[in-house]
Design a protein around this motif. Structure first.
Motif, PDB file in Angstrom:
ATOM      1  N   LYS A 168       0.823  -1.211   0.000  1.00 12.23           N
ATOM      2  CA  LYS A 168       0.000   0.000   0.000  1.00 12.23           C
ATOM      3  C   LYS A 168       0.858   1.263   0.000  1.00 12.23           C
ATOM      4  N   LEU A 169       1.776   1.374   0.961  1.00 11.16           N
ATOM      5  CA  LEU A 169       2.516   2.621   1.145  1.00 11.16           C
ATOM      6  C   LEU A 169       3.593   2.834   0.085  1.00 11.16           C
ATOM      7  N   GLN A 170       4.210   1.760  -0.384  1.00 12.58           N
ATOM      8  CA  GLN A 170       5.294   1.909  -1.355  1.00 12.58           C
ATOM      9  C   GLN A 170       4.841   1.781  -2.804  1.00 12.58           C
ATOM     10  N   HIS A 171       3.693   1.105  -3.021  1.00 10.09           N
ATOM     11  CA  HIS A 171       3.300   0.836  -4.408  1.00 10.09           C
ATOM     12  C   HIS A 171       1.844   1.181  -4.707  1.00 10.09           C
ATOM     13  N   GLY A 172       1.104   1.650  -3.718  1.00 18.21           N
ATOM     14  CA  GLY A 172      -0.263   2.098  -3.949  1.00 18.21           C
ATOM     15  C   GLY A 172      -1.287   0.997  -4.146  1.00 18.21           C
ATOM     16  N   VAL A 173      -0.952  -0.245  -3.790  1.00 16.69           N
ATOM     17  CA  VAL A 173      -1.901  -1.360  -3.918  1.00 16.69           C
ATOM     18  C   VAL A 173      -2.919  -1.265  -2.789  1.00 16.69           C
ATOM     19  N   GLU A 174      -4.201  -1.318  -3.140  1.00 17.32           N
ATOM     20  CA  GLU A 174      -5.238  -1.133  -2.123  1.00 17.32           C
ATOM     21  C   GLU A 174      -6.237  -2.280  -2.040  1.00 17.32           C
ATOM     22  N   ARG A 175      -6.266  -3.170  -3.032  1.00  9.99           N
ATOM     23  CA  ARG A 175      -7.279  -4.232  -3.023  1.00  9.99           C
ATOM     24  C   ARG A 175      -6.642  -5.596  -2.760  1.00  9.99           C
ATOM     25  N   PHE A 176      -7.167  -6.276  -1.766  1.00 11.16           N
ATOM     26  CA  PHE A 176      -6.700  -7.603  -1.406  1.00 11.16           C
ATOM     27  C   PHE A 176      -7.898  -8.514  -1.144  1.00 11.16           C
ATOM     28  N   ARG A 177      -7.727  -9.787  -1.419  1.00 13.75           N
ATOM     29  CA  ARG A 177      -8.695 -10.815  -1.056  1.00 13.75           C
ATOM     30  C   ARG A 177      -8.066 -11.682   0.037  1.00 13.75           C
ATOM     31  N   VAL A 178      -8.886 -12.266   0.883  1.00 13.93           N
ATOM     32  CA  VAL A 178      -8.369 -13.020   2.025  1.00 13.93           C
ATOM     33  C   VAL A 178      -8.983 -14.411   2.066  1.00 13.93           C
ATOM     34  N   LEU A 179      -8.136 -15.405   2.273  1.00 17.60           N
ATOM     35  CA  LEU A 179      -8.574 -16.776   2.513  1.00 17.60           C
ATOM     36  C   LEU A 179      -7.984 -17.206   3.850  1.00 17.60           C
ATOM     37  N   VAL A 180      -8.855 -17.551   4.801  1.00 16.50           N
ATOM     38  CA  VAL A 180      -8.400 -17.961   6.132  1.00 16.50           C
ATOM     39  C   VAL A 180      -8.271 -19.480   6.148  1.00 16.50           C
ATOM     40  N   ASN A 181      -7.092 -19.958   6.459  1.00 14.28           N
ATOM     41  CA  ASN A 181      -6.792 -21.390   6.390  1.00 14.28           C
ATOM     42  C   ASN A 181      -6.600 -21.979   7.791  1.00 14.28           C
ATOM     43  N   MET A 182      -6.879 -23.274   7.900  1.00 13.65           N
ATOM     44  CA  MET A 182      -6.618 -24.057   9.124  1.00 13.65           C
ATOM     45  C   MET A 182      -7.355 -23.491  10.340  1.00 13.65           C
ATOM     46  N   VAL A 183      -8.660 -23.267  10.185  1.00 11.60           N
ATOM     47  CA  VAL A 183      -9.470 -22.763  11.297  1.00 11.60           C
ATOM     48  C   VAL A 183     -10.466 -23.824  11.742  1.00 11.60           C
ATOM     49  N   GLU A 184     -10.968 -23.660  12.973  1.00 16.02           N
ATOM     50  CA  GLU A 184     -11.901 -24.639  13.518  1.00 16.02           C
ATOM     51  C   GLU A 184     -13.285 -24.519  12.890  1.00 16.02           C
ATOM     52  N   ASP A 185     -13.737 -23.290  12.667  1.00 14.52           N
ATOM     53  CA  ASP A 185     -15.092 -23.096  12.176  1.00 14.52           C
ATOM     54  C   ASP A 185     -15.230 -21.709  11.552  1.00 14.52           C
ATOM     55  N   ARG A 186     -16.422 -21.444  11.039  1.00 17.53           N
ATOM     56  CA  ARG A 186     -16.681 -20.172  10.364  1.00 17.53           C
ATOM     57  C   ARG A 186     -16.496 -18.979  11.298  1.00 17.53           C
ATOM     58  N   LYS A 187     -16.939 -19.121  12.551  1.00 22.41           N
ATOM     59  CA  LYS A 187     -16.830 -18.010  13.505  1.00 22.41           C
ATOM     60  C   LYS A 187     -15.369 -17.644  13.745  1.00 22.41           C
ATOM     61  N   THR A 188     -14.519 -18.652  13.931  1.00 20.29           N
ATOM     62  CA  THR A 188     -13.090 -18.394  14.141  1.00 20.29           C
ATOM     63  C   THR A 188     -12.491 -17.702  12.925  1.00 20.29           C
ATOM     64  N   ALA A 189     -12.871 -18.163  11.742  1.00 16.37           N
ATOM     65  CA  ALA A 189     -12.364 -17.546  10.518  1.00 16.37           C
ATOM     66  C   ALA A 189     -12.771 -16.087  10.432  1.00 16.37           C
ATOM     67  N   LYS A 190     -14.025 -15.799  10.754  1.00 17.07           N
ATOM     68  CA  LYS A 190     -14.500 -14.421  10.695  1.00 17.07           C
ATOM     69  C   LYS A 190     -13.782 -13.551  11.714  1.00 17.07           C
ATOM     70  N   ASP A 191     -13.542 -14.094  12.904  1.00 16.13           N
ATOM     71  CA  ASP A 191     -12.823 -13.339  13.938  1.00 16.13           C
ATOM     72  C   ASP A 191     -11.406 -12.998  13.483  1.00 16.13           C
ATOM     73  N   VAL A 192     -10.738 -13.963  12.841  1.00 12.69           N
ATOM     74  CA  VAL A 192      -9.367 -13.740  12.350  1.00 12.69           C
ATOM     75  C   VAL A 192      -9.377 -12.661  11.267  1.00 12.69           C
TER      76      VAL A 192
END
Length: 275
Positions: free
Chosen positions: A164-188
């Motif tokens: 972001k700061l050095q190259h102006g990239v602002e859009r990212f997608r996230v995949l949460v891996n190795m979690v117990e459940d949906r709630k844990t993933a959302k919290d992370v």
């Protein structure tokens, strides 16, 4: 010939050991099983292991492109799983940071893929070294793999901050891996989102999905086969297929970031402007 503009996607992480390469391989497999023409580029150039995860031994890799003027079609390797890989070499120090000439060679080689692929997935290294930043700048979408480990979050934030700061990239997608459940993933995910919202203006951070902890993933790594192939009904495989369906719905803008040639040349133009 492909019927759509190719999507160039990095699978990246701030920290090693989060399952980034495994996600790259299984997303490539899932997209190919959906009828897409997929090439997976192993861009962890000094510590390549896509071929290891797949149990394959390609005779040629990107080292031969850079050092022996080998054409891309001789390096592309057909896997038994419906997609092709561009292997890299492991333990070759000269590959750790590409110079300007090597980037131009790779640019020219990638032109050959423009009309034949639906997805070019770039499995980057971890961290914020030059190659990781370079490949994350040379893609349309960045899929950041994180886990609940605190160091995974802090290192992911560091990667986002530099881009972001050095190259102006602002859009990212996230995949949460190795979690117990949906709630844990959302919290992370929310922890990372809050850090970005608090310290970095203008960041777009979209949750693509989560992959639950699944012992069949480790079993597949040991067997050197994609877990989506070996255990198609296991929870991790179902989750990756859902993520692949989401990715398959992303729109590719024509004449902007819509093709491989434009992308890589835009990146090198930016580098020359900075130099």
């Amino acid at each position: 010939m492909t019927s759509r503009l190719p999507l160039v996607l990095s699978v990246t992480s701030g920290k090693g050991g989060v399952g980034k390469t495994n996600m790259s391989v299984n997303l490539a497999y899932s997209l190919s099983m959906a009828g897409k023409n997929v090439v997976l580029l192993d861009a962890d150039l000094g510590l390549a292991n896509v071929d290891v995860i797949l149990g394959l031994t390609p005779e040629r890799n990107l080292f031969h492109l850079f050092n022996e003027d080998m054409t891309l079609d001789r390096i592309l390797f057909d896997t038994p799983y419906g997609f092709r890989i561009l292997p890299a070499s492991s333990g070759v120090s000269d590959m750790v940071n590409l110079d300007r000439g090597q980037k131009l060679d790779l640019l020219d080689a990638m032109d050959a893929l423009e009309d034949t692929v639906d997805y070019l997935i770039v499995d980057t290294g971890a961290g914020i070294n030059d190659n990781v930043l370079y490949f994350n700048l040379a893609v349309q979408e960045r899929l950041l793999v994180i886990t609940p480990e605190p160091t995974s979050l802090t290192d992911a934030y560091a990667l986002i901050k530099v881009l972001k700061l050095q190259h102006g990239v602002e859009r990212f997608r996230v995949l949460v891996n190795m979690v117990e459940d949906r709630k844990t993933a959302k919290d992370v995910y929310i922890k990372l989102l809050k850090a970005c919202d608090h310290f970095l203006d203008g960041i777009s951070l979209d949750l693509v999905g989560f992959v639950p902890y699944d012992p069949n993933v480790r079993n597949s790594v040991i067997a050197q086969k994609p877990f989506c192939h070996r255990y198609p009904k296991t929870p991790a495989s179902v989750a990756v297929r859902q993520a692949a369906q989401t990715i398959n719905g992303w729109h590719v803008e024509p004449n902007t970031d819509g093709n491989i040639k434009f992308f890589w040349k835009k990146l090198l133009f930016q580098e020359r402007s900075v130099a």
